[in-house]
Design a protein around this motif. Sequence first.
Motif, PDB file in Angstrom:
ATOM      1  N   VAL A 160       0.851  -1.182   0.000  1.00  0.00           N
ATOM      2  CA  VAL A 160       0.000   0.000   0.000  1.00  0.00           C
ATOM      3  C   VAL A 160       0.890   1.237   0.000  1.00  0.00           C
ATOM      4  O   VAL A 160       1.832   1.329   0.784  1.00  0.00           O
ATOM      5  N   ASN A 161       0.574   2.185  -0.832  1.00  0.00           N
ATOM      6  CA  ASN A 161       1.266   3.462  -0.844  1.00  0.00           C
ATOM      7  C   ASN A 161       0.600   4.336   0.229  1.00  0.00           C
ATOM      8  O   ASN A 161      -0.393   5.015  -0.031  1.00  0.00           O
ATOM      9  N   TRP A 162       1.142   4.294   1.433  1.00  0.00           N
ATOM     10  CA  TRP A 162       0.509   4.975   2.562  1.00  0.00           C
ATOM     11  C   TRP A 162       0.512   6.485   2.412  1.00  0.00           C
ATOM     12  O   TRP A 162      -0.383   7.158   2.912  1.00  0.00           O
ATOM     13  N   GLN A 163       1.489   7.031   1.716  1.00  0.00           N
ATOM     14  CA  GLN A 163       1.497   8.482   1.488  1.00  0.00           C
ATOM     15  C   GLN A 163       0.323   8.897   0.619  1.00  0.00           C
ATOM     16  O   GLN A 163      -0.312   9.921   0.859  1.00  0.00           O
ATOM     17  N   ALA A 164       0.013   8.093  -0.390  1.00  0.00           N
ATOM     18  CA  ALA A 164      -1.132   8.382  -1.254  1.00  0.00           C
ATOM     19  C   ALA A 164      -2.441   8.236  -0.480  1.00  0.00           C
ATOM     20  O   ALA A 164      -3.351   9.060  -0.630  1.00  0.00           O
ATOM     21  N   VAL A 165      -2.532   7.212   0.359  1.00  0.00           N
ATOM     22  CA  VAL A 165      -3.729   7.010   1.184  1.00  0.00           C
ATOM     23  C   VAL A 165      -3.905   8.195   2.130  1.00  0.00           C
ATOM     24  O   VAL A 165      -5.004   8.730   2.283  1.00  0.00           O
ATOM     25  N   GLN A 166      -2.817   8.632   2.751  1.00  0.00           N
ATOM     26  CA  GLN A 166      -2.860   9.778   3.664  1.00  0.00           C
ATOM     27  C   GLN A 166      -3.364  11.022   2.941  1.00  0.00           C
ATOM     28  O   GLN A 166      -4.190  11.758   3.460  1.00  0.00           O
ATOM     29  N   LYS A 167      -2.894  11.244   1.735  1.00  0.00           N
ATOM     30  CA  LYS A 167      -3.304  12.420   0.945  1.00  0.00           C
ATOM     31  C   LYS A 167      -4.801  12.357   0.631  1.00  0.00           C
ATOM     32  O   LYS A 167      -5.497  13.375   0.719  1.00  0.00           O
ATOM     33  N   ILE A 168      -5.296  11.181   0.291  1.00  0.00           N
ATOM     34  CA  ILE A 168      -6.725  11.015   0.014  1.00  0.00           C
ATOM     35  C   ILE A 168      -7.535  11.318   1.267  1.00  0.00           C
ATOM     36  O   ILE A 168      -8.548  12.021   1.215  1.00  0.00           O
ATOM     37  N   LEU A 169      -7.100  10.802   2.419  1.00  0.00           N
ATOM     38  CA  LEU A 169      -7.805  11.083   3.672  1.00  0.00           C
ATOM     39  C   LEU A 169      -7.816  12.581   3.962  1.00  0.00           C
ATOM     40  O   LEU A 169      -8.851  13.137   4.366  1.00  0.00           O
ATOM     41  N   GLU A 170      -6.692  13.232   3.774  1.00  0.00           N
ATOM     42  CA  GLU A 170      -6.610  14.678   4.022  1.00  0.00           C
ATOM     43  C   GLU A 170      -7.552  15.454   3.105  1.00  0.00           C
ATOM     44  O   GLU A 170      -8.223  16.383   3.539  1.00  0.00           O
ATOM     45  N   ASN A 171      -7.622  15.067   1.835  1.00  0.00           N
ATOM     46  CA  ASN A 171      -8.489  15.751   0.876  1.00  0.00           C
ATOM     47  C   ASN A 171      -9.971  15.563   1.189  1.00  0.00           C
ATOM     48  O   ASN A 171     -10.781  16.435   0.886  1.00  0.00           O
TER      49      ASN A 171
ATOM     50  N   PRO B 254     -25.778  16.016   9.031  1.00  0.00           N
ATOM     51  CA  PRO B 254     -26.721  14.929   8.708  1.00  0.00           C
ATOM     52  C   PRO B 254     -26.030  13.571   8.515  1.00  0.00           C
ATOM     53  O   PRO B 254     -24.957  13.497   7.910  1.00  0.00           O
ATOM     54  N   PHE B 255     -26.680  12.514   9.027  1.00  0.00           N
ATOM     55  CA  PHE B 255     -26.139  11.162   8.856  1.00  0.00           C
ATOM     56  C   PHE B 255     -26.005  10.816   7.376  1.00  0.00           C
ATOM     57  O   PHE B 255     -25.058  10.155   6.966  1.00  0.00           O
ATOM     58  N   GLY B 256     -26.961  11.251   6.564  1.00  0.00           N
ATOM     59  CA  GLY B 256     -26.912  10.956   5.133  1.00  0.00           C
ATOM     60  C   GLY B 256     -25.674  11.539   4.475  1.00  0.00           C
ATOM     61  O   GLY B 256     -25.047  10.900   3.627  1.00  0.00           O
ATOM     62  N   LEU B 257     -25.305  12.747   4.858  1.00  0.00           N
ATOM     63  CA  LEU B 257     -24.115  13.384   4.303  1.00  0.00           C
ATOM     64  C   LEU B 257     -22.849  12.681   4.797  1.00  0.00           C
ATOM     65  O   LEU B 257     -21.910  12.466   4.034  1.00  0.00           O
ATOM     66  N   LEU B 258     -22.839  12.281   6.073  1.00  0.00           N
ATOM     67  CA  LEU B 258     -21.695  11.539   6.612  1.00  0.00           C
ATOM     68  C   LEU B 258     -21.510  10.231   5.860  1.00  0.00           C
ATOM     69  O   LEU B 258     -20.409   9.884   5.440  1.00  0.00           O
ATOM     70  N   LYS B 259     -22.605   9.518   5.632  1.00  0.00           N
ATOM     71  CA  LYS B 259     -22.531   8.253   4.903  1.00  0.00           C
ATOM     72  C   LYS B 259     -22.071   8.483   3.463  1.00  0.00           C
ATOM     73  O   LYS B 259     -21.244   7.734   2.937  1.00  0.00           O
ATOM     74  N   ALA B 260     -22.573   9.538   2.818  1.00  0.00           N
ATOM     75  CA  ALA B 260     -22.179   9.834   1.443  1.00  0.00           C
ATOM     76  C   ALA B 260     -20.689  10.151   1.356  1.00  0.00           C
ATOM     77  O   ALA B 260     -20.011   9.723   0.416  1.00  0.00           O
ATOM     78  N   LYS B 261     -20.161  10.888   2.325  1.00  0.00           N
ATOM     79  CA  LYS B 261     -18.738  11.216   2.332  1.00  0.00           C
ATOM     80  C   LYS B 261     -17.892   9.954   2.521  1.00  0.00           C
ATOM     81  O   LYS B 261     -16.861   9.783   1.870  1.00  0.00           O
ATOM     82  N   ILE B 262     -18.348   9.064   3.397  1.00  0.00           N
ATOM     83  CA  ILE B 262     -17.617   7.806   3.608  1.00  0.00           C
ATOM     84  C   ILE B 262     -17.691   6.942   2.356  1.00  0.00           C
ATOM     85  O   ILE B 262     -16.691   6.361   1.934  1.00  0.00           O
ATOM     86  N   ASP B 263     -18.870   6.861   1.736  1.00  0.00           N
ATOM     87  CA  ASP B 263     -19.019   6.072   0.506  1.00  0.00           C
ATOM     88  C   ASP B 263     -18.080   6.581  -0.589  1.00  0.00           C
ATOM     89  O   ASP B 263     -17.473   5.789  -1.310  1.00  0.00           O
ATOM     90  N   ARG B 264     -17.954   7.904  -0.710  1.00  0.00           N
ATOM     91  CA  ARG B 264     -17.065   8.476  -1.719  1.00  0.00           C
ATOM     92  C   ARG B 264     -15.609   8.124  -1.420  1.00  0.00           C
ATOM     93  O   ARG B 264     -14.832   7.800  -2.307  1.00  0.00           O
ATOM     94  N   LEU B 265     -15.248   8.166  -0.149  1.00  0.00           N
ATOM     95  CA  LEU B 265     -13.888   7.818   0.255  1.00  0.00           C
ATOM     96  C   LEU B 265     -13.618   6.335   0.021  1.00  0.00           C
ATOM     97  O   LEU B 265     -12.542   5.958  -0.461  1.00  0.00           O
ATOM     98  N   VAL B 266     -14.584   5.498   0.317  1.00  0.00           N
ATOM     99  CA  VAL B 266     -14.439   4.059   0.079  1.00  0.00           C
ATOM    100  C   VAL B 266     -14.232   3.790  -1.410  1.00  0.00           C
ATOM    101  O   VAL B 266     -13.401   2.963  -1.789  1.00  0.00           O
ATOM    102  N   ALA B 267     -14.964   4.496  -2.263  1.00  0.00           N
ATOM    103  CA  ALA B 267     -14.812   4.310  -3.710  1.00  0.00           C
ATOM    104  C   ALA B 267     -13.384   4.627  -4.149  1.00  0.00           C
ATOM    105  O   ALA B 267     -12.842   3.968  -5.039  1.00  0.00           O
ATOM    106  N   LYS B 268     -12.759   5.615  -3.517  1.00  0.00           N
ATOM    107  CA  LYS B 268     -11.384   5.977  -3.866  1.00  0.00           C
ATOM    108  C   LYS B 268     -10.358   4.992  -3.303  1.00  0.00           C
ATOM    109  O   LYS B 268      -9.302   4.794  -3.889  1.00  0.00           O
ATOM    110  N   LEU B 269     -10.658   4.398  -2.154  1.00  0.00           N
ATOM    111  CA  LEU B 269      -9.685   3.532  -1.480  1.00  0.00           C
ATOM    112  C   LEU B 269      -9.936   2.040  -1.683  1.00  0.00           C
ATOM    113  O   LEU B 269      -9.077   1.226  -1.371  1.00  0.00           O
TER     114      LEU B 269
END
Length: 128
Positions: free
Chosen positions: A13-24, A105-120
Amino acid sequence: HILAAMENPKAFVNWQAVQKILENETTVGIGATLLFNAEGALLTSAGDVNSEHIISALMGNIWKSYKESLSDMKFMLLDCEEGKLGVCGIGRFRLCMYTNSFKFPFGLLKAKIDRLVAKLDKPLSSVF
């Protein structure tokens, strides 16, 4: 064993890339985003991470407890005393995102997590 690892580079795993995605993805309204292993050991985080080790250990244990009784569980949303929290699995890892705002909102929190999951999902799901 070294040759086997070299033949299967997706095990890394490229942890630097993962870290950058989390930060963004840790934007306005999100307190922090954590990535930890199934045992709750923190791997990387972004945002306000004052107690990230405690949160990852607790969420690792909570996830494991629920997962034992609900084998098809893929996502968990929690309404806590100091905000809201979402956790999901990505391969062998767990992703946690939380907000300190009760108005988020829970819906927005879930949507943000779903978007992050799609990237990771692709880079993390291939880790064995």
